[in-house]
Design a protein around this motif. Sequence first.
Motif, PDB file in Angstrom:
ATOM      1  N   LEU A  90      42.782  39.301  51.064  1.00 54.02           N
ATOM      2  CA  LEU A  90      44.113  39.339  50.447  1.00 54.02           C
ATOM      3  C   LEU A  90      44.002  39.414  48.925  1.00 54.02           C
ATOM      4  CD1 LEU A  90      46.071  36.768  52.622  1.00 54.02           C
ATOM      5  CD2 LEU A  90      46.677  39.169  52.298  1.00 54.02           C
ATOM      6  N   CYS A  91      43.066  38.690  48.353  1.00 58.22           N
ATOM      7  CA  CYS A  91      42.891  38.714  46.898  1.00 58.22           C
ATOM      8  C   CYS A  91      42.441  40.093  46.414  1.00 58.22           C
ATOM      9  CB  CYS A  91      41.909  37.639  46.453  1.00 58.22           C
ATOM     10  SG  CYS A  91      42.595  35.975  46.589  1.00 58.22           S
ATOM     11  N   TYR A  92      41.537  40.733  47.139  1.00 56.14           N
ATOM     12  CA  TYR A  92      41.116  42.090  46.788  1.00 56.14           C
ATOM     13  C   TYR A  92      42.285  43.064  46.883  1.00 56.14           C
ATOM     14  CZ  TYR A  92      36.103  41.134  46.485  1.00 56.14           C
ATOM     15  OH  TYR A  92      34.868  40.676  46.095  1.00 56.14           O
ATOM     16  N   LEU A  93      43.040  42.942  47.957  1.00 59.91           N
ATOM     17  CA  LEU A  93      44.194  43.820  48.152  1.00 59.91           C
ATOM     18  C   LEU A  93      45.220  43.608  47.046  1.00 59.91           C
ATOM     19  CD1 LEU A  93      45.583  45.934  49.899  1.00 59.91           C
ATOM     20  CD2 LEU A  93      46.454  44.079  51.329  1.00 59.91           C
ATOM     21  N   GLY A  95      44.685  42.548  44.027  1.00 59.30           N
ATOM     22  CA  GLY A  95      44.156  43.130  42.793  1.00 59.30           C
ATOM     23  C   GLY A  95      44.343  44.641  42.726  1.00 59.30           C
ATOM     24  N   ALA A  96      44.056  45.310  43.828  1.00 56.86           N
ATOM     25  CA  ALA A  96      44.192  46.769  43.855  1.00 56.86           C
ATOM     26  C   ALA A  96      45.654  47.193  43.705  1.00 56.86           C
ATOM     27  CB  ALA A  96      43.614  47.320  45.159  1.00 56.86           C
ATOM     28  N   LEU A  97      46.544  46.500  44.388  1.00 54.16           N
ATOM     29  CA  LEU A  97      47.963  46.854  44.307  1.00 54.16           C
ATOM     30  C   LEU A  97      48.559  46.500  42.951  1.00 54.16           C
ATOM     31  CD1 LEU A  97      49.190  45.918  47.893  1.00 54.16           C
ATOM     32  CD2 LEU A  97      48.743  48.194  46.947  1.00 54.16           C
ATOM     33  N   GLU A  98      48.129  45.387  42.363  1.00 57.64           N
ATOM     34  CA  GLU A  98      48.614  45.044  41.026  1.00 57.64           C
ATOM     35  C   GLU A  98      48.113  46.054  39.997  1.00 57.64           C
ATOM     36  OE1 GLU A  98      47.893  40.939  40.053  1.00 57.64           O
ATOM     37  OE2 GLU A  98      49.533  40.266  41.344  1.00 57.64           O
ATOM     38  N   GLN A  99      46.905  46.556  40.179  1.00 57.98           N
ATOM     39  CA  GLN A  99      46.396  47.587  39.267  1.00 57.98           C
ATOM     40  C   GLN A  99      47.279  48.828  39.351  1.00 57.98           C
ATOM     41  OE1 GLN A  99      42.237  48.573  39.697  1.00 57.98           O
ATOM     42  NE2 GLN A  99      42.456  50.452  38.520  1.00 57.98           N
ATOM     43  N   LEU A 100      47.630  49.237  40.555  1.00 57.79           N
ATOM     44  CA  LEU A 100      48.533  50.377  40.731  1.00 57.79           C
ATOM     45  C   LEU A 100      49.879  50.107  40.065  1.00 57.79           C
ATOM     46  CD1 LEU A 100      49.439  53.071  41.948  1.00 57.79           C
ATOM     47  CD2 LEU A 100      49.960  51.815  44.078  1.00 57.79           C
ATOM     48  N   ALA A 101      50.408  48.915  40.256  1.00 53.88           N
ATOM     49  CA  ALA A 101      51.698  48.561  39.664  1.00 53.88           C
ATOM     50  C   ALA A 101      51.627  48.622  38.139  1.00 53.88           C
ATOM     51  CB  ALA A 101      52.131  47.167  40.119  1.00 53.88           C
ATOM     52  N   ILE A 102      50.538  48.174  37.561  1.00 60.53           N
ATOM     53  CA  ILE A 102      50.384  48.198  36.106  1.00 60.53           C
ATOM     54  C   ILE A 102      50.312  49.641  35.608  1.00 60.53           C
ATOM     55  CG2 ILE A 102      48.787  47.644  34.221  1.00 60.53           C
ATOM     56  CD1 ILE A 102      48.213  45.002  35.812  1.00 60.53           C
ATOM     57  N   GLU A 103      49.589  50.488  36.326  1.00 57.77           N
ATOM     58  CA  GLU A 103      49.509  51.904  35.941  1.00 57.77           C
ATOM     59  C   GLU A 103      50.902  52.541  35.958  1.00 57.77           C
ATOM     60  OE1 GLU A 103      46.631  53.709  38.540  1.00 57.77           O
ATOM     61  OE2 GLU A 103      45.002  52.460  37.774  1.00 57.77           O
ATOM     62  N   LEU A 104      51.680  52.254  37.001  1.00 58.11           N
ATOM     63  CA  LEU A 104      53.040  52.783  37.077  1.00 58.11           C
ATOM     64  C   LEU A 104      53.917  52.204  35.976  1.00 58.11           C
ATOM     65  CD1 LEU A 104      53.580  52.671  40.949  1.00 58.11           C
ATOM     66  CD2 LEU A 104      53.256  54.709  39.528  1.00 58.11           C
ATOM     67  N   ALA A 105      53.770  50.908  35.716  1.00 61.74           N
ATOM     68  CA  ALA A 105      54.569  50.261  34.671  1.00 61.74           C
ATOM     69  C   ALA A 105      54.270  50.879  33.308  1.00 61.74           C
ATOM     70  CB  ALA A 105      54.306  48.761  34.657  1.00 61.74           C
ATOM     71  N   GLY A 162      54.877  39.876  49.771  1.00 61.26           N
ATOM     72  CA  GLY A 162      54.299  39.378  51.021  1.00 61.26           C
ATOM     73  C   GLY A 162      52.875  38.876  50.842  1.00 61.26           C
ATOM     74  N   ILE A 163      52.086  39.603  50.048  1.00 56.28           N
ATOM     75  CA  ILE A 163      50.701  39.197  49.810  1.00 56.28           C
ATOM     76  C   ILE A 163      50.668  37.905  48.990  1.00 56.28           C
ATOM     77  CG2 ILE A 163      48.574  39.832  48.584  1.00 56.28           C
ATOM     78  CD1 ILE A 163      49.186  42.739  49.489  1.00 56.28           C
ATOM     79  N   TRP A 164      51.507  37.804  47.951  1.00 59.74           N
ATOM     80  CA  TRP A 164      51.556  36.578  47.149  1.00 59.74           C
ATOM     81  C   TRP A 164      51.886  35.386  48.034  1.00 59.74           C
ATOM     82  CZ3 TRP A 164      55.127  39.153  43.010  1.00 59.74           C
ATOM     83  CH2 TRP A 164      54.356  39.891  42.121  1.00 59.74           C
ATOM     84  N   ASN A 165      52.870  35.570  48.914  1.00 61.69           N
ATOM     85  CA  ASN A 165      53.264  34.466  49.799  1.00 61.69           C
ATOM     86  C   ASN A 165      52.109  34.043  50.693  1.00 61.69           C
ATOM     87  OD1 ASN A 165      55.810  34.396  48.735  1.00 61.69           O
ATOM     88  ND2 ASN A 165      56.801  35.384  50.453  1.00 61.69           N
ATOM     89  N   GLN A 166      51.363  35.011  51.199  1.00 59.29           N
ATOM     90  CA  GLN A 166      50.246  34.665  52.073  1.00 59.29           C
ATOM     91  C   GLN A 166      49.138  33.958  51.297  1.00 59.29           C
ATOM     92  OE1 GLN A 166      48.958  37.702  54.915  1.00 59.29           O
ATOM     93  NE2 GLN A 166      50.867  38.783  54.463  1.00 59.29           N
ATOM     94  N   ILE A 167      48.899  34.395  50.078  1.00 58.98           N
ATOM     95  CA  ILE A 167      47.872  33.736  49.251  1.00 58.98           C
ATOM     96  C   ILE A 167      48.317  32.339  48.936  1.00 58.98           C
ATOM     97  CG2 ILE A 167      46.741  33.742  46.999  1.00 58.98           C
ATOM     98  CD1 ILE A 167      46.656  36.813  47.199  1.00 58.98           C
TER      99      ILE A 167
END
Length: 167
Positions: A90-93, A95-105, A162-167
């Motif tokens: 979940l932590c790896y996932l 990180g990857a999704l937050e990186q995508l979000a930052i690129e879009l932002a 959803g991922i934050w909640n699971q973490i």
Amino acid sequence: MRGIPTELNLPKEPQKLADLVYQALEHAILNNQLVPGQKLVEDEISLQLGVSVTPVREALVRLEREGLVTRAFYRTPTVRVFTRKEAVELCYLRGALEQLAIELACERITPAGIERLIQTQKDADACLAADDFSGYVRTNEAFHKILIELSENELLMETLRGIWNQI
């Protein structure tokens, strides 16, 4: 049943009831009032919250879809217990999704968005200077959520929630 808040002002519309039951259960799980492995007995929850079993069942199905509740075939639902391997994945996932979000932002950011980030960072710095660790954690989470919002990608935001909640 231990841990579910009972002071809800529940409306009588079925969908809103299910949403409020969901929010109450999600809050109890995320705040460790309902602990990993704890059984979630529909009848007990409905009695405690003063609602019928239907909105409780709907809320549990939603929590199961989001990965916070698990249910073996024809068994009582339980608060999910995560393995170490699942937590790392979940932590790896995340990180990857937050990186995508930052690129879009970065592609979509406005001066107002930059100002929100700067102010949130100043708030986090103030918390650190005051040795306010819980305040720092809150502002750090807010900073990340602002970055995700600035991506302007609703599906990405919902997936990360959803991922934050699971973490």
